[in-house]
Design a protein around this motif. Structure first.
Motif, PDB file in Angstrom:
ATOM      1  N   MET A 192       8.557  23.703 -51.542  1.00  0.00           N
ATOM      2  CA  MET A 192       9.101  22.952 -50.413  1.00  0.00           C
ATOM      3  C   MET A 192       9.181  21.480 -50.786  1.00  0.00           C
ATOM      4  SD  MET A 192       7.272  24.502 -47.008  1.00  0.00           S
ATOM      5  CE  MET A 192       8.393  23.683 -45.909  1.00  0.00           C
ATOM      6  N   LYS A 193      10.165  20.822 -50.276  1.00  0.00           N
ATOM      7  CA  LYS A 193      10.321  19.398 -50.529  1.00  0.00           C
ATOM      8  C   LYS A 193       9.534  18.611 -49.486  1.00  0.00           C
ATOM      9  CE  LYS A 193      14.744  19.926 -52.709  1.00  0.00           C
ATOM     10  NZ  LYS A 193      16.139  19.583 -52.761  1.00  0.00           N
ATOM     11  N   MET A 194       9.177  17.369 -49.851  1.00  0.00           N
ATOM     12  CA  MET A 194       8.337  16.538 -48.982  1.00  0.00           C
ATOM     13  C   MET A 194       8.983  16.319 -47.621  1.00  0.00           C
ATOM     14  SD  MET A 194       5.459  15.402 -49.192  1.00  0.00           S
ATOM     15  CE  MET A 194       4.461  14.569 -48.042  1.00  0.00           C
ATOM     16  N   HIS A 195      10.296  16.084 -47.582  1.00  0.00           N
ATOM     17  CA  HIS A 195      10.943  15.831 -46.286  1.00  0.00           C
ATOM     18  C   HIS A 195      10.909  17.076 -45.397  1.00  0.00           C
ATOM     19  CE1 HIS A 195      14.450  17.541 -48.393  1.00  0.00           C
ATOM     20  NE2 HIS A 195      14.888  17.865 -47.193  1.00  0.00           N
ATOM     21  N   GLU A 196      10.920  18.279 -46.005  1.00  0.00           N
ATOM     22  CA  GLU A 196      10.812  19.503 -45.227  1.00  0.00           C
ATOM     23  C   GLU A 196       9.404  19.645 -44.635  1.00  0.00           C
ATOM     24  OE1 GLU A 196      13.913  22.413 -47.609  1.00  0.00           O
ATOM     25  OE2 GLU A 196      11.898  22.135 -48.432  1.00  0.00           O
ATOM     26  N   ILE A 197       8.405  19.294 -45.431  1.00  0.00           N
ATOM     27  CA  ILE A 197       7.024  19.346 -44.936  1.00  0.00           C
ATOM     28  C   ILE A 197       6.836  18.340 -43.809  1.00  0.00           C
ATOM     29  CG2 ILE A 197       4.597  18.951 -45.544  1.00  0.00           C
ATOM     30  CD1 ILE A 197       5.312  20.009 -48.371  1.00  0.00           C
ATOM     31  N   ARG A 198       7.383  17.131 -43.981  1.00  0.00           N
ATOM     32  CA  ARG A 198       7.291  16.117 -42.912  1.00  0.00           C
ATOM     33  C   ARG A 198       7.935  16.607 -41.625  1.00  0.00           C
ATOM     34  NH1 ARG A 198       9.164  11.091 -46.509  1.00  0.00           N
ATOM     35  NH2 ARG A 198       7.254  10.785 -47.648  1.00  0.00           N
ATOM     36  N   GLU A 199       9.086  17.272 -41.752  1.00  0.00           N
ATOM     37  CA  GLU A 199       9.779  17.774 -40.567  1.00  0.00           C
ATOM     38  C   GLU A 199       8.940  18.846 -39.862  1.00  0.00           C
ATOM     39  OE1 GLU A 199      12.766  18.089 -37.698  1.00  0.00           O
ATOM     40  OE2 GLU A 199      12.359  16.546 -39.189  1.00  0.00           O
ATOM     41  N   VAL A 200       8.304  19.715 -40.632  1.00  0.00           N
ATOM     42  CA  VAL A 200       7.432  20.741 -40.044  1.00  0.00           C
ATOM     43  C   VAL A 200       6.259  20.070 -39.337  1.00  0.00           C
ATOM     44  CG1 VAL A 200       5.848  22.638 -40.576  1.00  0.00           C
ATOM     45  CG2 VAL A 200       8.101  22.567 -41.651  1.00  0.00           C
ATOM     46  N   ILE A 201       5.660  19.060 -39.972  1.00  0.00           N
ATOM     47  CA  ILE A 201       4.544  18.337 -39.359  1.00  0.00           C
ATOM     48  C   ILE A 201       4.989  17.704 -38.052  1.00  0.00           C
ATOM     49  CG2 ILE A 201       3.020  16.331 -39.591  1.00  0.00           C
ATOM     50  CD1 ILE A 201       2.880  17.032 -42.617  1.00  0.00           C
ATOM     51  N   ARG A 202       6.171  17.062 -38.060  1.00  0.00           N
ATOM     52  CA  ARG A 202       6.683  16.410 -36.852  1.00  0.00           C
ATOM     53  C   ARG A 202       6.895  17.439 -35.738  1.00  0.00           C
ATOM     54  NH1 ARG A 202      11.108  15.767 -34.204  1.00  0.00           N
ATOM     55  NH2 ARG A 202      12.439  16.816 -35.712  1.00  0.00           N
ATOM     56  N   LEU A 203       7.484  18.577 -36.065  1.00  0.00           N
ATOM     57  CA  LEU A 203       7.740  19.608 -35.060  1.00  0.00           C
ATOM     58  C   LEU A 203       6.449  20.161 -34.472  1.00  0.00           C
ATOM     59  CD1 LEU A 203      10.677  21.495 -36.806  1.00  0.00           C
ATOM     60  CD2 LEU A 203      10.820  20.076 -34.751  1.00  0.00           C
ATOM     61  N   VAL A 204       5.463  20.415 -35.331  1.00  0.00           N
ATOM     62  CA  VAL A 204       4.175  20.910 -34.846  1.00  0.00           C
ATOM     63  C   VAL A 204       3.497  19.853 -33.984  1.00  0.00           C
ATOM     64  CG1 VAL A 204       1.854  21.643 -35.543  1.00  0.00           C
ATOM     65  CG2 VAL A 204       3.857  22.562 -36.711  1.00  0.00           C
ATOM     66  N   ASP A 205       3.586  18.589 -34.414  1.00  0.00           N
ATOM     67  CA  ASP A 205       2.967  17.498 -33.660  1.00  0.00           C
ATOM     68  C   ASP A 205       3.576  17.363 -32.268  1.00  0.00           C
ATOM     69  OD1 ASP A 205       1.204  15.269 -33.362  1.00  0.00           O
ATOM     70  OD2 ASP A 205       2.913  13.938 -33.702  1.00  0.00           O
ATOM     71  N   GLU A 206       4.875  17.571 -32.151  1.00  0.00           N
ATOM     72  CA  GLU A 206       5.556  17.420 -30.866  1.00  0.00           C
ATOM     73  C   GLU A 206       5.443  18.665 -29.985  1.00  0.00           C
ATOM     74  OE1 GLU A 206       9.519  16.331 -31.950  1.00  0.00           O
ATOM     75  OE2 GLU A 206       8.939  14.283 -32.481  1.00  0.00           O
ATOM     76  N   SER A 207       4.865  19.734 -30.515  1.00  0.00           N
ATOM     77  CA  SER A 207       4.738  20.969 -29.748  1.00  0.00           C
ATOM     78  C   SER A 207       3.311  21.128 -29.220  1.00  0.00           C
ATOM     79  CB  SER A 207       5.102  22.167 -30.630  1.00  0.00           C
ATOM     80  OG  SER A 207       4.061  22.412 -31.556  1.00  0.00           O
ATOM     81  N   THR A 208       3.104  22.219 -28.513  1.00  0.00           N
ATOM     82  CA  THR A 208       1.761  22.526 -28.003  1.00  0.00           C
ATOM     83  C   THR A 208       0.993  23.426 -28.957  1.00  0.00           C
ATOM     84  OG1 THR A 208       2.633  24.385 -26.748  1.00  0.00           O
ATOM     85  CG2 THR A 208       2.451  22.263 -25.587  1.00  0.00           C
ATOM     86  N   ILE A 209       1.590  23.742 -30.096  1.00  0.00           N
ATOM     87  CA  ILE A 209       0.939  24.588 -31.097  1.00  0.00           C
ATOM     88  C   ILE A 209      -0.288  23.863 -31.637  1.00  0.00           C
ATOM     89  CG2 ILE A 209       1.190  25.642 -33.380  1.00  0.00           C
ATOM     90  CD1 ILE A 209       4.202  25.871 -32.801  1.00  0.00           C
ATOM     91  N   GLN A 210      -1.421  24.563 -31.748  1.00  0.00           N
ATOM     92  CA  GLN A 210      -2.641  23.965 -32.263  1.00  0.00           C
ATOM     93  C   GLN A 210      -2.830  24.235 -33.751  1.00  0.00           C
ATOM     94  OE1 GLN A 210      -4.813  21.882 -30.650  1.00  0.00           O
ATOM     95  NE2 GLN A 210      -3.179  21.909 -29.143  1.00  0.00           N
ATOM     96  N   GLU A 211      -2.272  25.352 -34.241  1.00  0.00           N
ATOM     97  CA  GLU A 211      -2.422  25.707 -35.645  1.00  0.00           C
ATOM     98  C   GLU A 211      -1.138  26.376 -36.118  1.00  0.00           C
ATOM     99  OE1 GLU A 211      -5.291  28.462 -38.438  1.00  0.00           O
ATOM    100  OE2 GLU A 211      -6.073  27.661 -36.565  1.00  0.00           O
ATOM    101  N   PHE A 212      -0.684  26.008 -37.335  1.00  0.00           N
ATOM    102  CA  PHE A 212       0.550  26.542 -37.886  1.00  0.00           C
ATOM    103  C   PHE A 212       0.354  26.805 -39.368  1.00  0.00           C
ATOM    104  CE2 PHE A 212       4.626  25.877 -40.031  1.00  0.00           C
ATOM    105  CZ  PHE A 212       5.439  26.758 -39.345  1.00  0.00           C
ATOM    106  N   GLU A 213       0.857  27.942 -39.841  1.00  0.00           N
ATOM    107  CA  GLU A 213       0.744  28.283 -41.256  1.00  0.00           C
ATOM    108  C   GLU A 213       2.103  28.759 -41.748  1.00  0.00           C
ATOM    109  OE1 GLU A 213      -1.622  31.686 -43.504  1.00  0.00           O
ATOM    110  OE2 GLU A 213      -2.950  30.219 -42.547  1.00  0.00           O
ATOM    111  N   LEU A 214       2.528  28.249 -42.917  1.00  0.00           N
ATOM    112  CA  LEU A 214       3.819  28.599 -43.490  1.00  0.00           C
ATOM    113  C   LEU A 214       3.625  28.895 -44.968  1.00  0.00           C
ATOM    114  CD1 LEU A 214       6.978  28.666 -43.363  1.00  0.00           C
ATOM    115  CD2 LEU A 214       6.892  26.244 -43.951  1.00  0.00           C
TER     116      LEU A 214
END
Length: 169
Positions: free
Chosen positions: A1-23
């Motif tokens: 995965m590229k860094m910008h893709e990881i950042r986007e996943v982090i941003r999406l998880v941060d803006e959601s109510t999800i407490q834990e995410f694994e990819l």
């Protein structure tokens, strides 16, 4: 995965109510866990409570008048003047996308990537955050002028912690 893709996943998880995410993707595994505390700050030692720090409920139980203003424990960070100033203006925060060590330059004997007053664009590298022995270049992601550097070289930073303030164009 590229860094910008990881950042986007982090941003999406941060803006959601999800407490834990694994990819897991092509042998790369990313696990994101949100802290339950207010700003992702976990206090590991219990501060000693002085009488003037007792809570409203404790004082009522003791039959005493409640204290309107109480002092914050030493281990809880308070907003800095620059963070308070940022709230009152249209400055953009460049935040740390991960927990790690902040470095202003690519090597100890090099000049910093950016200084106060420098102009940046979306692809300008502003610093490095070292996490698990990996040097991650952090890009500005906005166009503007660096107004303030909020952390010291070599300082440990948390996920989402502001690193720079930028006056956007």
């Amino acid at each position: 995965m590229k860094m910008h893709e990881i950042r986007e996943v982090i941003r999406l998880v941060d803006e959601s109510t999800i407490q834990e995410f694994e990819l897991e993707n092509d042998g790369t595994k990313v696990t994101i866990k949100k802290a339950l505390s207010n700003a992702g700050i976990q206090v590991t030692e219990t501060p000693t409570v002085r009488p003037e720090q007792t809570t409203h409920v404790e004082r009522q139980a003791e039959g005493q008048a409640p204290i309107v203003q109480q002092e914050e424990p030493q281990s809880v960070p308070t907003p800095t003047a620059s963070e308070e100033k940022e709230d009152d203006t249209d400055l953009h925060r460049i935040v740390s996308p991960m927990v790690g060590t902040f470095y202003q330059a690519p090597s100890p004997d090099s000049e910093p990537y950016v200084k106060v007053g420098d102009r940046v664009d979306e692809k300008s590298v502003v610093c490095i955050v070292e996490a698990m022995k990996l040097m991650n270049e952090i890009e500005a992601e906005v166009k503007g002028e660096i107004v303030e550097v909020l952390v010291e070289n070599g300082q440990l930073v948390e996920y989402g912690q502001p690193l720079f303030l930028v006056k956007t164009d």
